[in-house]
Design an enzyme around this catalytic site. Structure first.
Site, mmCIF file in Angstrom:
data_model
loop_
_atom_site.group_PDB
_atom_site.id
_atom_site.type_symbol
_atom_site.label_atom_id
_atom_site.label_comp_id
_atom_site.label_asym_id
_atom_site.label_seq_id
_atom_site.Cartn_x
_atom_site.Cartn_y
_atom_site.Cartn_z
ATOM 1 N N LYS A 272 8.882 -5.211 5.756
ATOM 2 C CA LYS A 272 9.314 -4.300 4.699
ATOM 3 C C LYS A 272 10.239 -3.257 5.314
ATOM 4 O O LYS A 272 9.858 -2.551 6.245
ATOM 5 C CB LYS A 272 8.099 -3.630 4.057
ATOM 6 C CG LYS A 272 8.485 -2.584 3.022
ATOM 7 C CD LYS A 272 7.299 -2.073 2.249
ATOM 8 C CE LYS A 272 7.718 -0.954 1.316
ATOM 9 N NZ LYS A 272 6.600 -0.435 0.520
ATOM 10 N N LYS B 81 10.722 -7.946 2.075
ATOM 11 C CA LYS B 81 11.146 -7.015 1.036
ATOM 12 C C LYS B 81 12.156 -6.024 1.576
ATOM 13 O O LYS B 81 11.909 -5.465 2.641
ATOM 14 C CB LYS B 81 9.896 -6.262 0.558
ATOM 15 C CG LYS B 81 10.149 -5.225 -0.496
ATOM 16 C CD LYS B 81 8.884 -4.462 -0.766
ATOM 17 C CE LYS B 81 9.255 -3.285 -1.633
ATOM 18 N NZ LYS B 81 8.216 -2.335 -1.758
#
Ligand code: PBG
Length: 328
Positions: free
Chosen positions: A197, A250
């Site tokens: 992330k 992400k």
């Protein structure tokens, strides 16, 4: 040779031929719809930077989820937005917290016919907006935060979440949560780890949706530097070793190299999160008539699947499901 040896255009000539050689298909089973549930409101509140998305009441959440399920999407990622915040984010693990109520509402509605996923983080719940608790130097304290994450995991599992998705990027968060879940008799709870992330500008609209913008500083002390890919692979491997069942990359499109590497090198199911800013870019361009929304969305989601994602979290899920079905 008077003629070209290779004529790839032969296979592109008719729709039926193209369908025959198509390698990637988008299916509603692969889509996950993120939904926001806010405490203390009577009507759903539109999120201006994410046209078409709302902060829901429990009732409107239930209704929207049913409509999305009718469109063919049977997985939901829930975010709670509490009415009150404190330094620790204690509403995140309250049995009566908005996140737990949202989980219970969808479990009550669907039972096991849908997959109820819950984001596990503190940024929506802390008054300073960081993803963990702070030490006396105002830095996010990793291990003190893990103690809170354990409590949240337990509360979410007790509320009925099928999948728990830690998104705070603390070191050791998957092991901490897995340990707590095992000890408490929730060995069946799936962990979907936000593994790679990044500290991304593309979360901008989400911060309006979840009301979790940091009041000072940014998240680069815990989220990843967008320049690093080998580091992501170390994060992904660590999360798998700690007990993650699904790993996530992400945002999605700028990081498709990692979706691909993760799938190729680990074989573990990989999710890609097409985030709020990626959604907002398409919506804004489409609203101006600069892009064809349907074609753009289907191209983007197909590309995420082609790169190797087994599943996609996307705010386009409801529309995309309808389009995929119409295209047969
Ligand atoms: C953290 C979290 C964020 C998103 C999902 N979980 C925000 C952040 O890390 O700053 C972003 C999702 C999106 O932009 O759509 N709880």
């Amino acid at each position: 040779m008077a003629f070209p040896e290779h004529r790839p255009r032969r296979l592109r000539r008719t729709p039926a031929l193209r369908a025959l050689v198509r390698e990637t298909r988008l299916h509603t089973d692969d889509l996950i719809m993120p939904l926001f549930c806010k405490e203390g409101i009577d009507e759903p509140a539109a999120i201006s930077s994410m046209p078409g998305q709302f902060q829901h009441t429990i009732e409107s959440l239930r209704k929207e989820a049913v409509e999305i399920a009718e469109a063919g999407v049977r997985a939901f990622m829930l975010f709670g937005v509490p009415a009150t915040k404190d330094a620790e984010g204690s509403e995140a693990w309250s049995a009566n917290g908005v996140g737990q109520k949202a989980i219970a509402a969808l479990r009550g509605e669907f039972g096991d016919d849908a997959v109820v996923m819950s984001d596990l983080c503190l940024d929506e719940y802390t008054d300073h907006g960081h993803c963990g608790v702070l030490n006396d130097r105002n830095e996010v304290d990793n291990d003190a935060t893990l103690e809170r994450y354990r409590r949240i995991a337990l509360a979410q599992a007790e509320a009925g979440a099928h999948v728990i998705a830690p998104s705070g990027m603390m070191d050791g968060q998957v092991a901490a949560i897995r340990g707590t879940l095992e000890e408490a008799g929730h060995a069946d709870a799936v962990i979907m780890a936000y593994a790679a992330k990044f500290a991304s500008a593309l979360y901008g609209p989400f911060r309006e949706a979840a009301e979790g913008a940091p009041r000072f500083g940014d998240r680069s002390g815990y989220q990843q530097d967008p320049a690093n890919a080998d580091e992501s692979m170390r994060e992904i491997r660590a999360d798998i070793d700690e007990g993650a069942d699904i790993v996530m990359v992400k945002p999605a499109v700028p990081y498709l190299d990692l979706v691909h590497r993760s799938k190729r090198d680990t074989g573990v199911p990989v999710a890609a999160y097409h985030v709020s800013g990626e959604y907002a870019m398409v919506k804004a361009a489409a609203a101006n008539g600069w892009l064809d929304e349907r074609r753009s969305v289907l191209e983007i989601l197909t590309s995420i699947r082609r790169a190797g994602a087994d599943m996609i979290l996307t705010y386009h899920a409801k529309d995309a499901a309808a389009w995929v079905r119409a295209d047969g």
